[in-house]
Scaffold this motif. Structure first.
Motif, PDB file in Angstrom:
ATOM      1  N   MET A   8       0.829  -1.208   0.000  1.00 42.35           N
ATOM      2  CA  MET A   8       0.000   0.000   0.000  1.00 42.35           C
ATOM      3  C   MET A   8       0.870   1.268   0.000  1.00 42.35           C
ATOM      4  O   MET A   8       0.502   2.280  -0.602  1.00 42.35           O
ATOM      5  CB  MET A   8      -0.916   0.022   1.232  1.00 42.35           C
ATOM      6  N   ASP A   9       2.025   1.195   0.660  1.00 42.34           N
ATOM      7  CA  ASP A   9       2.923   2.352   0.653  1.00 42.34           C
ATOM      8  C   ASP A   9       3.419   2.654  -0.751  1.00 42.34           C
ATOM      9  O   ASP A   9       3.629   3.823  -1.107  1.00 42.34           O
ATOM     10  CB  ASP A   9       4.108   2.093   1.584  1.00 42.34           C
ATOM     11  N   HIS A  10       3.591   1.611  -1.565  1.00 44.82           N
ATOM     12  CA  HIS A  10       4.075   1.803  -2.936  1.00 44.82           C
ATOM     13  C   HIS A  10       2.978   2.297  -3.880  1.00 44.82           C
ATOM     14  O   HIS A  10       3.279   2.690  -5.001  1.00 44.82           O
ATOM     15  CB  HIS A  10       4.660   0.498  -3.480  1.00 44.82           C
ATOM     16  N   PHE A  11       1.722   2.267  -3.426  1.00 42.11           N
ATOM     17  CA  PHE A  11       0.637   2.757  -4.281  1.00 42.11           C
ATOM     18  C   PHE A  11       0.821   4.239  -4.629  1.00 42.11           C
ATOM     19  O   PHE A  11       0.421   4.688  -5.695  1.00 42.11           O
ATOM     20  CB  PHE A  11      -0.716   2.565  -3.577  1.00 42.11           C
ATOM     21  N   GLN A  12       1.389   4.992  -3.696  1.00 40.32           N
ATOM     22  CA  GLN A  12       1.475   6.446  -3.878  1.00 40.32           C
ATOM     23  C   GLN A  12       2.828   6.929  -4.388  1.00 40.32           C
ATOM     24  O   GLN A  12       3.081   8.128  -4.439  1.00 40.32           O
ATOM     25  CB  GLN A  12       1.155   7.154  -2.567  1.00 40.32           C
ATOM     26  N   THR A  13       3.680   5.998  -4.803  1.00 40.95           N
ATOM     27  CA  THR A  13       4.967   6.421  -5.351  1.00 40.95           C
ATOM     28  C   THR A  13       4.770   7.007  -6.745  1.00 40.95           C
ATOM     29  O   THR A  13       3.854   6.621  -7.478  1.00 40.95           O
ATOM     30  CB  THR A  13       5.942   5.225  -5.420  1.00 40.95           C
ATOM     31  N   GLU A  14       5.631   7.955  -7.098  1.00 40.88           N
ATOM     32  CA  GLU A  14       5.539   8.602  -8.405  1.00 40.88           C
ATOM     33  C   GLU A  14       6.081   7.729  -9.523  1.00 40.88           C
ATOM     34  O   GLU A  14       5.806   7.987 -10.697  1.00 40.88           O
ATOM     35  CB  GLU A  14       6.296   9.933  -8.381  1.00 40.88           C
ATOM     36  N   ASP A  15       6.860   6.722  -9.183  1.00 37.83           N
ATOM     37  CA  ASP A  15       7.373   5.789 -10.194  1.00 37.83           C
ATOM     38  C   ASP A  15       6.216   4.895 -10.658  1.00 37.83           C
ATOM     39  O   ASP A  15       5.724   4.055  -9.897  1.00 37.83           O
ATOM     40  CB  ASP A  15       8.506   4.939  -9.605  1.00 37.83           C
ATOM     41  N   LEU A  21       3.251  -2.355 -10.362  1.00 37.26           N
ATOM     42  CA  LEU A  21       3.613  -3.688  -9.880  1.00 37.26           C
ATOM     43  C   LEU A  21       3.051  -3.931  -8.478  1.00 37.26           C
ATOM     44  O   LEU A  21       2.627  -5.045  -8.148  1.00 37.26           O
ATOM     45  CB  LEU A  21       5.134  -3.844  -9.876  1.00 37.26           C
ATOM     46  N   ALA A  22       3.037  -2.893  -7.652  1.00 35.28           N
ATOM     47  CA  ALA A  22       2.451  -3.030  -6.321  1.00 35.28           C
ATOM     48  C   ALA A  22       0.951  -3.307  -6.416  1.00 35.28           C
ATOM     49  O   ALA A  22       0.408  -4.132  -5.665  1.00 35.28           O
ATOM     50  CB  ALA A  22       2.711  -1.761  -5.506  1.00 35.28           C
ATOM     51  N   ALA A  23       0.262  -2.623  -7.354  1.00 39.62           N
ATOM     52  CA  ALA A  23      -1.177  -2.859  -7.532  1.00 39.62           C
ATOM     53  C   ALA A  23      -1.446  -4.275  -8.027  1.00 39.62           C
ATOM     54  O   ALA A  23      -2.405  -4.923  -7.585  1.00 39.62           O
ATOM     55  CB  ALA A  23      -1.737  -1.828  -8.503  1.00 39.62           C
ATOM     56  N   LYS A  24      -0.621  -4.756  -8.945  1.00 38.16           N
ATOM     57  CA  LYS A  24      -0.808  -6.123  -9.442  1.00 38.16           C
ATOM     58  C   LYS A  24      -0.605  -7.147  -8.335  1.00 38.16           C
ATOM     59  O   LYS A  24      -1.384  -8.107  -8.189  1.00 38.16           O
ATOM     60  CB  LYS A  24       0.168  -6.401 -10.593  1.00 38.16           C
ATOM     61  N   ILE A  40     -11.761 -10.079   3.296  1.00 39.70           N
ATOM     62  CA  ILE A  40     -11.146  -9.028   2.496  1.00 39.70           C
ATOM     63  C   ILE A  40     -10.017  -8.414   3.304  1.00 39.70           C
ATOM     64  O   ILE A  40     -10.168  -8.141   4.502  1.00 39.70           O
ATOM     65  CB  ILE A  40     -12.180  -7.945   2.136  1.00 39.70           C
ATOM     66  N   SER A  41      -8.904  -8.194   2.647  1.00 40.42           N
ATOM     67  CA  SER A  41      -7.761  -7.585   3.336  1.00 40.42           C
ATOM     68  C   SER A  41      -8.172  -6.223   3.888  1.00 40.42           C
ATOM     69  O   SER A  41      -8.538  -5.313   3.129  1.00 40.42           O
ATOM     70  CB  SER A  41      -6.597  -7.419   2.361  1.00 40.42           C
ATOM     71  N   PRO A  42      -8.137  -6.036   5.207  1.00 41.72           N
ATOM     72  CA  PRO A  42      -8.577  -4.752   5.780  1.00 41.72           C
ATOM     73  C   PRO A  42      -7.671  -3.591   5.381  1.00 41.72           C
ATOM     74  O   PRO A  42      -8.154  -2.462   5.213  1.00 41.72           O
ATOM     75  CB  PRO A  42      -8.536  -4.997   7.286  1.00 41.72           C
ATOM     76  N   VAL A  43      -6.380  -3.855   5.197  1.00 42.98           N
ATOM     77  CA  VAL A  43      -5.460  -2.778   4.821  1.00 42.98           C
ATOM     78  C   VAL A  43      -5.784  -2.290   3.409  1.00 42.98           C
ATOM     79  O   VAL A  43      -5.866  -1.078   3.153  1.00 42.98           O
ATOM     80  CB  VAL A  43      -4.001  -3.268   4.911  1.00 42.98           C
ATOM     81  N   TRP A  44      -5.979  -3.229   2.495  1.00 39.05           N
ATOM     82  CA  TRP A  44      -6.310  -2.872   1.116  1.00 39.05           C
ATOM     83  C   TRP A  44      -7.664  -2.173   1.028  1.00 39.05           C
ATOM     84  O   TRP A  44      -7.813  -1.165   0.337  1.00 39.05           O
ATOM     85  CB  TRP A  44      -6.312  -4.140   0.248  1.00 39.05           C
ATOM     86  N   ALA A  63      -3.804   3.634  -8.714  1.00 35.47           N
ATOM     87  CA  ALA A  63      -3.481   2.258  -8.332  1.00 35.47           C
ATOM     88  C   ALA A  63      -4.693   1.564  -7.706  1.00 35.47           C
ATOM     89  O   ALA A  63      -4.948   0.378  -7.977  1.00 35.47           O
ATOM     90  CB  ALA A  63      -2.300   2.255  -7.356  1.00 35.47           C
ATOM     91  N   CYS A  64      -5.449   2.281  -6.893  1.00 31.33           N
ATOM     92  CA  CYS A  64      -6.638   1.680  -6.276  1.00 31.33           C
ATOM     93  C   CYS A  64      -7.695   1.356  -7.325  1.00 31.33           C
ATOM     94  O   CYS A  64      -8.339   0.288  -7.268  1.00 31.33           O
ATOM     95  CB  CYS A  64      -7.204   2.623  -5.219  1.00 31.33           C
TER      96      CYS A  64
END
Length: 614
Positions: A8-15, A21-24, A40-44, A63-64
């Protein structure tokens, strides 16, 4: 390892690569956890809800959106209905909030949109991702059948005015095009066809809001068209892998036929749905129905669409939809419904109704004949259409045959009209020659002469070569070991073969009289309509006018009629043969009866002409 939190931290990266890849990876984890533990994953889930409620444009929202779309596709294609419903119910409220931001309803005076669309660099990407998600949600409302339909699954229909505003607004062109294609697939009930075909379970019973939503979408389109929505729809140049191709001509570009077909089908299917829901009274009268068609013609003229020098507008379906079988059949079916509604409401006699239909481009006889011309009167291609599930040809064909048996004179008149110089000949020659197409339509109810120019070279294949007769067919019945060419008997419940054979010999006799050369039944009787110019094979009758429909008493040119009758006769024979051999995929008894009745009409008309000659 708290893997999901790190993802989830990588969802907001500008790369963008890292974010994608994090979303996949997160999508795979969520699907696995759902199927293994039904949770359901509570974090996601929390990350998606926050992104949807805030509607803040950025890589996290992108990403979401992509992750949720991918998960829902997997669940739908895997037939995990329970998991799908549970996941969507958890995010239904946040999705509705997101769509209210991107697709707002009518704003009250003094309010402003939450997102300033014109100044947001990421709005185009987020909008396309949201439109992809809306298509999945729309498809799920059909695939899941009678299951309770959530609010998020109805967004495409409920917020169709906002989608229409997006198409005609100041959005980027690719966003407009994506929104228009979503509306087109929604009105055709084909949402998700690109990825769900063959994988998704068959559609079940309709949900309780299905018909109301379909009618609401149709009404939104008609209301927008009446408010000059078409005047603000942008149609760019045709795009290819190498960019935008430029061709020679006054305009310098070919129009985007994907947009033209989508706009045309959206309006035609909306008219058809509204006619069906309104009953016998239609959409307020015959004049109003044809008024929408004339607005469509104005849109095509503004976009530079020039169909060709024809005396009526019925050729536009073949020219615009010629390389898309499914869209062409949908358009023909919708125009047939419009024609039948006008026939019921106008109070005119049959000949006047057909004249008005030709002036508005919706004469069903012309459409059918132009279809036969485009396939070179090859009955095997019609057989392909009958067997294939990719088009609505069977439904269209049965409805048209029922009308044809009751209006043979109108069909014969259309055969004379299609065969006249200045009719479809110019369309074929213009397209084949690669010149700019030009149309001058006469007989307008409002007395307006329509003339415009278009470049369709390289976009739409020539009429008569759209489907070569020697092309691939779904069923190669001639080479089947069980389909030998012996004399076939029709099933007991069908009329005897004498009707078919008599009609066939009548058509052959007409051909022999015109050409002077005998032909055997086993031989293909007619050369392709594209093999030589129609001008060398058709001659205008003295005193005839391209803008007038000849009647049976006027003795129209018989070649088009003979070829059409022979095509129907050959189709009936091969369907009966396949039915006898138990090779046809469904029971064609009703279809065979209709084909036999049409052949009987041909037989009777030939007898009338024969008596006149005597």
């Amino acid at each position: 390892m708290d893997l999901m939190s790190h993802l989830m931290d990588h969802f907001q990266t500008e790369d963008q690569i890292i974010s994608h890849l994090a979303a996949k990876t997160a999508s795979t984890c969520v699907c696995y956890q759902l199927q293994q533990s039904d949770t359901i994953s509570p974090v996601w889930q929390q990350k998606c809800e926050q992104a949807f409620y805030s509607s803040a444009l950025g890589p996290e929202l992108d990403a979401c959106l992509w992750s949720l779309t991918e998960i829902l596709k997997r669940l739908l294609k895997g037939a995990h209905q329970d998991f799908f419903g549970k996941l969507l119910a958890a995010l239904d409220s946040s999705l509705s909030a997101l769509c209210s931001t991107f697709l707002p309803g009518e704003r009250k005076e003094g309010t402003r949109c939450v997102v300033d669309l014109s100044s947001c660099r990421r709005w185009g990407t987020a909008s396309c991702l949201l439109l992809d998600l809306l298509e999945v949600l729309t498809a799920s409302s059909v695939i899941r059948g009678g299951v309770v339909c959530l609010e998020s699954q109805r967004i495409t229909h409920v917020r169709s005015p906002a989608l229409l505003a997006t198409v005609s607004g100041s959005a980027q062109y690719f966003v407009k095009k994506r929104a228009l294609l979503l509306l087109k697939r929604a009105v055709l009930q084909k949402a998700g066809e690109d990825w769900a075909l063959g994988d998704a379970p068959p559609a079940g019973p309709r949900h309780e809001h299905f018909h109301a939503d379909a009618n609401a979408l149709a009404q939104s389109v008609l209301t927008a068209v009446a408010a000059d929505w078409l005047q603000n729809v942008e149609v760019g140049s045709a795009s290819f892998f190498g960019g935008t191709r430029r061709v020679e001509g006054e305009d310098g570009q070919t129009p985007d036929c994907v947009m033209l077909r989508a706009v045309s089908l959206l309006l035609l299917k909306s008219l058809e749905l509204h006619i069906q829901s309104a009953g016998a009274t239609g959409v307020g009268g015959a004049t109003e129905v044809y008024g929408y068609l004339h607005r469509l013609w104005g849109f095509l003229r503004r976009c530079g669409v020039q169909l060709t020098e024809v005396s009526h507008r019925c050729c536009w379906v073949s020219l615009l939809f010629g390389d898309q079988d499914d869209d062409m059949m949908e358009a023909a079916k919708a125009l047939f419904s419009i024609f039948m509604q006008h026939r019921r409401c106008s109070g005119l006699d049959d000949s006047a109704v057909l004249e008005a239909a030709c002036s508005s481009g919706c004469n069903p006889h012309c459409h059918f004949l132009l279809l036969l011309q485009s396939i070179s009167f090859d009955h095997s291609i019609l057989l392909d259409f009958l067997i294939s599930t990719e088009t609505c040809f069977l439904e269209y064909f049965v409805r048209y045959l029922k009308y044809l048996r009751a209006d043979w004179r109108g069909f014969a008149a259309a055969c004379g009209r299609i065969g006249l110089p200045g009719g479809h000949r110019s369309a074929q020659q213009s397209l084949t020659g690669g010149d700019a197409l030009k149309v001058t339509c006469t007989g307008e109810p409002d007395g307006v002469e329509v003339g415009s120019r278009v470049q369709l070279t390289g976009v739409i294949p020539p009429v008569g070569t759209i489907r070569p007769a020697a092309g691939f067919h779904l069923v190669d019945y001639d080479s089947s070991d069980q389909s030998d060419p012996e004399s076939m008997e029709v099933s007991p419940e069908e009329p005897g073969p004498s009707v078919c054979e008599t009609s066939r010999f009548c058509a052959l006799d007409v051909k022999q009289k015109m050409s002077g050369s005998p032909m055997s039944i086993g031989q293909r009787q007619y050369e392709s309509s594209a093999s030589k110019p129609l001008a060398t094979r058709e001659r205008r009758r003295e005193g005839s006018s391209p803008s007038s429909c000849p009647t049976m008493s006027g003795r129209p040119p018989c070649k088009t009629l003979a070829r059409a009758v022979l095509c129907v006769s050959e189709l009936r024979e091969v369907v009966a043969r396949l039915q006898t051999k138990k090779l046809f995929p469904y029971n064609p008894s009703s279809l065979l009866k209709l084909l036999a009745q049409v052949e009987n009409c041909s037989k009777q008309s030939h007898l009338v002409l024969f008596k006149k000659d005597i």
